[in-house]
Write an enzyme that holds these catalytic residues in place. Structure first.
Site, PDB file in Angstrom:
ATOM      1  CB  SER A  36      -0.642  -0.231   1.343  1.00 13.90           C
ATOM      2  OG  SER A  36      -0.065  -0.388   2.312  1.00 13.90           O
ATOM      3  CG  HIS A 169     -41.716  22.202 -12.285  1.00 11.16           C
ATOM      4  ND1 HIS A 169     -41.771  20.849 -12.043  1.00 11.16           N
ATOM      5  CD2 HIS A 169     -42.742  22.742 -11.301  1.00 11.16           C
ATOM      6  CE1 HIS A 169     -42.711  20.477 -11.011  1.00 11.16           C
ATOM      7  NE2 HIS A 169     -42.988  21.386 -10.654  1.00 11.16           N
ATOM      8  CB  SER A 290     -14.024  26.220 -28.459  1.00 13.57           C
ATOM      9  OG  SER A 290     -14.322  24.941 -29.970  1.00 13.57           O
ATOM     10  CE  LYS A 296     -18.467  26.358 -27.496  1.00 15.69           C
ATOM     11  NZ  LYS A 296     -19.781  25.836 -26.823  1.00 15.69           N
ATOM     12  CD  GLU A 303     -18.840  21.951 -19.180  1.00 14.54           C
ATOM     13  OE1 GLU A 303     -19.865  21.605 -20.219  1.00 14.54           O
ATOM     14  OE2 GLU A 303     -18.359  21.774 -19.709  1.00 14.54           O
TER      15      GLU A 303
END
Ligand code: ARG
Length: 471
Positions: A36, A169, A290, A296, A303
Site C-alpha cells: 500500500s 421545474h 474551443s 466559445k 462542468e
C-alpha cells in the site's frame, strides 16, 4: 501497472518485520497486491506523530528505557525530515508506510528501533493514522467551505436588490432576488459544515493501544496517547478499535452530500453563463475556449465540479462494499479504505476551491436577470393572492380566475401588468385598478417578507445574520 520511480521492488529475502517464520520472499504478484506504500505514504506525518506518542507513553510507563526512547524519538524526527525533504526511499518490499518508517528507523538508530513496536500492532497503528488524517481533512474542508460561504455572502450583499426569476421545474415561477439565491447555498454549505463537525466527534477517538485486536499485557496508558494526539478519548473496545471504519464511511457520506451541493450549484453556473440565459459571465480566468469555435467561452471548471461528485459517490460506494460482511476484527480488506478517502478528499477540495473561485470571479448581469422575468408571468401568484386578500375569494377560485387571465395575456402577447383593466373585469367584474399595485416584479419581491423570504430587506438582514453564524 505503474510503479512510482522511488519504489524499489527488486529487494529479495524474507521481510525483516516478520522474518522469523519466513525463509522465502513473497512472489512479485503477492507484493504488488499486498503493498500500500504507493498511496499510504500520505500518512507519514500521522504515522510518525502516532509513533512518537506511543514511544513517550512507553517511556513514561517504564516499558522501555529512557535511553532507547530518546533514540527512537530523535530517529523518528530524522525520518520525518528525510521524508519532508524528499530524501526518503519508499520500498514496495516493505509494504506500507509503517514498515517503511520502522525499517528506516532501524537503519538510523540501530537496535533500539526494535522496541518501538512493543504493545502495538499495525492494526491499531493504521487505524490511528487514518483517523488523524481524516481529522485534518475535515478541518481543512471546513476552512474551504467557510471561504466559499464568504464569497457567496459577499455576492448576496452586492445583489440583494437584483431581481431574477426563481424557478421550479426550471420554469419561471416567482421573482426572487439574486442575493436570496446565493444565501440558499450558504445554508446548504452550512449544513455540510455541521455534518463534518458532527462526524469529527466520532473520528476523534483513539484506537491506539488496542494492539492487534485484544489489547496488550504491557502496562500501557491509552489515555496518555489519546491526549497527546488530540483525541477526545480512547475507543472503548479493542476489537472495535481496530476494525471500525464507520468513521470513514460517515466522512465519505458527508463529502458525498457536500459534493451534491457543489454539483447542483455548478450546474446552475453552467446554465447561467449560457448565452440563452446570460445571467453571469465568468472571466477569462475561469473560462476555456474551443479549439474550433472561436466564439466559445466554456465553463469547464463548473462542468468538472458538477462531474466530480460522481467519483465521490463512487468512493463512498467502494468503501461501503469493502466493509460489508467483514468479520471482526482486522482484515486486509481494510487497507482499501485509503484510496477512496484520499480521492474523495482531493476531489472535494478541488471542487470547493473551483466553486469559491468562480463565485468570486463571476460578473452578474442585473439587466439580463430582470429581462428574464418578462416571460412566464412570474407575478401570477401575486394576482391570485390579491383576489383572495381584497375580494375575499377562496384561493382555489382565485387560482382559476388568474389562470384565465394568464391565457388572455398569453393570447395578446403581453405580461399580466399590461392587460387592460376592462379585459380583466370581463373575467371578474370586481377587479379594480388597485390590482396593478401587485403585478410589478418589484412589488412582488418587496411583498415577500415572511420569515426566510426573498425581499431585499430580508436578504440584507439574512446576509448579516449569515456572517454572524458562519464566518
Ligand atoms: N497497510 C495495512 C492497512 O492499511 C496496515 C495494517 C496491516 N495489518 C496487518 N495485520 N497486516 O491496513
Amino acid at each position: 501497472m505503474n510503479k512510482p520511480k522511488s519504489t524499489n521492488t527488486a529487494e529479495s529475502g524474507a521481510n525483516s518485520m516478520w522474518g522469523g517464520r519466513y525463509a522465502a520472499s513473497p512472489s512479485e504478484i503477492m507484493q504488488r497486491i499486498n503493498a500500500s506504500i504507493d498511496f499510504d505514504q500520505r500518512l507519514y506525518r500521522q504515522d510518525i506523530a502516532g509513533s512518537k506518542a506511543h514511544c513517550e507513553m512507553l517511556i513514561a510507563q517504564g516499558v522501555i528505557s529512557g535511553n532507547d526512547g530518546a533514540e527512537i524519538l530523535s530517529g523518528l524526527d530524522m525520518v520525518l525530515t528525510e521524508i519532508e525533504g524528499g530524501d526518503f526511499d519508499f520500498k514496495t518490499s516493505l509494504e506500507d508506510i509503517h514498515m517503511n518508517i520502522e525499517a528506516r528507523l532501524k537503519e538510523l538508530i540501530g537496535d533500539a528501533a526494535g522496541r518501538l513496536h512493543t504493545g502495538r500492532s499495525r492494526n491499531d497503528q493504521v487505524a490511528t493514522d487514518i483517523r488523524l488524517w481524516v481529522r485534518d481533512a475535515i478541518d481543512s474542508l471546513d476552512d474551504q467551505l467557510k471561504s466559499l460561504q464568504e464569497a457567496l455572502i459577499i455576492k448576496a450583499e452586492v445583489h440583494a436588490e437584483d431581481v431574477m426569476p426563481g424557478f421550479t421545474h426550471l420554469q419561471t415561477a416567482q421573482p426572487v432576488t439574486f442575493g436570496h439565491h446565493m444565501l440558499a447555498y450558504v445554508e446548504m454549505y452550512g449544513r455540510d459544515r455541521a455534518r463534518l463537525s458532527d462526524c469529527r466527534k466520532r473520528v476523534n477517538e483513539s484506537p491506539l493501544g488496542a494492539a492487534a485486536l485484544a489489547g496488550t499485557s504491557f502496562p500501557i496508558d491509552r489515555k496518555m496517547t489519546a491526549r497527546a494526539l488530540g483525541f477526545d478519548r480512547p475507543l472503548a473496545n479493542s476489537l472495535d478499535a481496530v476494525s471500525a471504519r464507520d468513521f470513514a464511511l460517515e466522512y465519505l457520506s458527508t463529502t458525498a452530500i457536500c459534493a451534491s451541493h457543489v454539483s447542483r450549484q455548478a450546474e446552475e453556473l453552467v446554465i447561467w453563463c449560457a448565452p440563452q440565459f446570460g445571467f453571469i459571465r465568468l472571466s477569462d480566468s475561469f473560462s476555456t475556449g474551443s479549439s474550433i469555435m472561436p466564439q466559445k467561452r466554456n465553463p469547464d471548471a463548473a462542468e468538472l465540479a458538477r462531474a466530480k461528485a460522481g467519483r465521490i459517490y463512487g468512493a463512498l460506494t467502494t468503501l461501503l462494499v469493502v466493509i460489508k460482511g467483514l468479520p471482526l476484527a482486522y482484515g486486509k480488506d481494510m487497507q482499501e479504505d485509503k484510496e477512496p478517502v484520499f480521492d474523495a478528499t482531493d476531489s472535494l477540495s478541488l471542487m470547493l476551491a473551483a466553486m469559491a473561485g468562480m463565485v468570486s470571479d463571476m460578473t452578474v448581469a442585473p439587466e439580463a436577470l430582470r429581462q428574464a422575468l418578462a416571460a412566464g408571468f412570474p407575478t401570477a401568484t401575486d394576482l391570485a393572492d390579491w383576489l383572495v386578500r381584497v375580494l375575499d375569494m377562496p384561493f382555489r377560485d382565485a387560482h382559476h380566475v388568474t389562470g384565465t387571465l394568464v391565457s388572455m395575456a398569453e393570447a395578446q402577447g403581453v405580461g399580466l401588468d399590461a392587460l387592460p383593466l376592462a379585459a380583466m373585469q370581463e373575467v371578474e367584474p370586481r377587479i379594480s385598478k388597485d390590482v396593478f399595485s401587485v403585478l410589478s416584479i418589484d412589488a412582488s419581491v418587496a411583498s415577500r417578507t415572511s420569515e426566510g423570504g426573498t425581499s431585499s430587506e430580508l436578504v440584507r438582514l439574512a446576509a448579516a445574520a449569515a456572517r454572524e453564524r458562519f464566518l
